[in-house]
Design a protein around this motif. Structure first.
Motif, mmCIF file in Angstrom:
data_model
loop_
_atom_site.group_PDB
_atom_site.id
_atom_site.type_symbol
_atom_site.label_atom_id
_atom_site.label_comp_id
_atom_site.label_asym_id
_atom_site.label_seq_id
_atom_site.Cartn_x
_atom_site.Cartn_y
_atom_site.Cartn_z
ATOM 1 N N GLU A 1 -1.759 8.242 -6.347
ATOM 2 C CA GLU A 1 -1.795 8.193 -4.743
ATOM 3 C C GLU A 1 -2.879 7.530 -3.988
ATOM 4 N N ILE B 1 2.603 7.825 1.597
ATOM 5 C CA ILE B 1 3.234 7.292 0.385
ATOM 6 C C ILE B 1 4.128 8.272 -0.280
ATOM 7 N N ARG B 2 4.018 9.665 -0.010
ATOM 8 C CA ARG B 2 4.899 10.426 -0.712
ATOM 9 C C ARG B 2 6.302 10.547 -0.250
ATOM 10 N N ARG C 1 -5.680 4.721 -3.057
ATOM 11 C CA ARG C 1 -5.654 3.395 -2.676
ATOM 12 C C ARG C 1 -6.841 2.738 -2.385
ATOM 13 N N GLY D 1 5.141 3.818 -3.368
ATOM 14 C CA GLY D 1 4.345 5.146 -4.227
ATOM 15 C C GLY D 1 5.152 5.252 -5.116
ATOM 16 N N ALA E 1 1.780 2.594 -8.235
ATOM 17 C CA ALA E 1 0.602 2.181 -7.352
ATOM 18 C C ALA E 1 0.517 0.849 -7.559
ATOM 19 N N LYS F 1 6.204 9.299 6.266
ATOM 20 C CA LYS F 1 5.552 8.077 6.585
ATOM 21 C C LYS F 1 5.825 8.068 8.297
ATOM 22 N N TYR G 1 -3.441 9.410 4.648
ATOM 23 C CA TYR G 1 -2.376 8.553 4.404
ATOM 24 C C TYR G 1 -1.332 9.221 3.101
ATOM 25 N N THR G 2 -2.155 9.870 2.435
ATOM 26 C CA THR G 2 -1.232 10.200 1.285
ATOM 27 C C THR G 2 0.141 10.653 1.417
ATOM 28 N N THR H 1 0.784 -1.277 0.033
ATOM 29 C CA THR H 1 0.096 0.012 0.066
ATOM 30 C C THR H 1 0.871 1.379 0.084
ATOM 31 N N LEU H 2 1.926 1.250 0.616
ATOM 32 C CA LEU H 2 2.556 2.289 0.824
ATOM 33 C C LEU H 2 3.891 2.442 -0.126
ATOM 34 N N SER I 1 -7.908 9.681 2.204
ATOM 35 C CA SER I 1 -6.737 9.793 1.397
ATOM 36 C C SER I 1 -5.792 11.129 1.449
#
Lengths: 124, 269
Positions: B192, B156-157, B194, A93, A101, B162, B152-153, A90-91, B185
């Motif tokens: 981005e 991810i970036r 999910r 990126g 994704a 995180k 949560y974005t 999920t994480l 999100s």
């Protein structure tokens, strides 16, 4: 002879299955991106290590199939590694500084269940 | 079971990309999304924007995967508050379906939990939470039906963010014991986003139980929307549905319809 009606067998698992199978698909911004199976697995492993570190990433998982054109794959993982693997997917990126994704299509304790996807059936 | 929702899609000026995000959300299985307008009153001359209606945004809303209904698009306002004067209830807030506040100091967090008339309190994900969430204001918020949002974005970036996201989320979940948490999100880019099941799984990493994690993307979001509707009224809301009268036999219509289909078939042959 008396003909028996068609019967079916019901199989019940007393214990939970040892493995979980995940059908996943990598979506990249650049559609023509190609990866070898090794690169694909390395991407996942580095994602797990990023999130959980060396110790946390010490659980085995296998890449059962990999479709290079669609970038889709089936993973097999022990039950206790499922949450870790899934959250790491999920994480994730980016791959090689490009946004990407992982789309998890299906997760099941039975490999057979991944042969069809009821959500893609076209019902009339 | 409730449908999946994502109550934080940043309102970007690029309309085409926003449409693309909504399409992706529908494809991933979200039945409802909220377009989030963020205002930061500490920057001068920040006006509260006027929300676009769903029809202005997309001419035809995309169909949700697995359902045969189009996606529902709501509007949400987030006020970033660093001072008490930044959040004042005004009529402009009434244009939005959901109202959220992002408190930057402990005092404001306390006020937001106990008194502010909001639906969502956002928790920092891009920086270390500058204060500790105490149990008493959090319990007050839970009692008033206000929800806490983790987006949560940022996770991810960037790997540093995180760390902050996970740390702040675990802190919050510890204090509120998994109750009244929603996971959203906060995307600006379709890649981005999910899927809802991925996010429910991510909730497990944040320390939520399995049931709470699933509720964080479904039932809790529904409660937020209903809470937003009650904000516009005095006390509460009632949904009403028209029931068909019993005296009219409803059998006639399907009888008419079935031969129509058959006829269509023979015509094509």
């Amino acid at each position: 002879m008396e003909e028996k009606p068609a019967s079916y067998e019901r199989v019940v698992y007393k214990n939970t299955s040892e493995y979980h199978y995940m059908k996943i698909c990598l979506v990249c911004e650049n559609r023509s991106k190609t990866l070898s199976p090794e690169q694909f697995k390395q991407l996942i492993i580095s994602g797990v290590k990023d999130l959980y570190g060396e110790v946390g990433a010490a659980f085995p998982f296998d890449l059962l199939t990999f479709d290079q054109s669609a970038l889709s794959a089936i993973l097999r993982v022990y039950n206790r590694g499922l949450v870790k693997l899934w959250s790491a997917l999920t994480l994730i990126g980016e791959y090689e500084d490009e946004p990407c994704a992982f789309r998890v299509t299906q997760v099941s304790p039975f490999l057979l269940a991944l042969s069809g996807n009821s959500r893609e059936l076209e019902l009339y | 079971m409730s449908v999946y929702m994502d109550l934080n899609i940043i309102a970007i000026s690029d309309k085409k990309r926003l449409q693309n995000i909504i399409e992706t959300a529908a494809h991933l299985g979200y039945s409802t999304v909220a377009i989030n307008y963020v205002v930061e009153p500490q920057q001068k001359k920040q006006q509260i924007p006027k929300p676009l209606s769903a029809s202005e945004l997309c001419e035809k809303l995309p169909i949700v995967q697995g359902k045969s209904r189009p996606i529902k698009v709501l509007n949400r306002l987030t006020v970033v508050a660093t001072e008490a004067s930044h959040f004042r209830p005004s009529s402009e807030y009434k244009n939005f379906d959901i109202l959220a506040v992002y408190p930057k100091t402990e005092k404001l967090f306390h006020a937001a939990c106990m008194t502010y008339d909001v639906d969502i309190i956002s928790i920092a994900t891009t920086e270390k939470q500058p204060f500790y969430c105490k149990r008493s204001p959090v319990n007050g918020a839970i009692e008033r039906g206000v929800f806490f949002e983790i987006s949560y974005t940022a996770a991810i970036r960037d790997s540093t963010m995180k760390k902050y996201t996970i740390a702040n989320a675990i802190n919050l979940v510890d204090v509120c014991k998994g109750k009244n948490v929603i996971l959203t999100s906060g995307v600006e880019n379709p890649l981005e986003l999910r899927g809802p099941y991925d996010i429910a799984n991510l909730g497990l990493v944040f320390g939520l139980s399995e049931g709470d994690a699933k509720a964080a993307v479904s039932t809790n979001c529904r409660s937020v929307i209903l809470h937003g509707e009650t904000r516009m009224t005095a006390l509460g809301i009632i949904h009403m549905m028209m029931k068909k009268k019993k005296s009219q036999p409803p059998i006639e219509q399907p009888e008419e319809e079935t031969p129509a289909v058959k006829r269509a078939k023979t015509e094509t042959l």
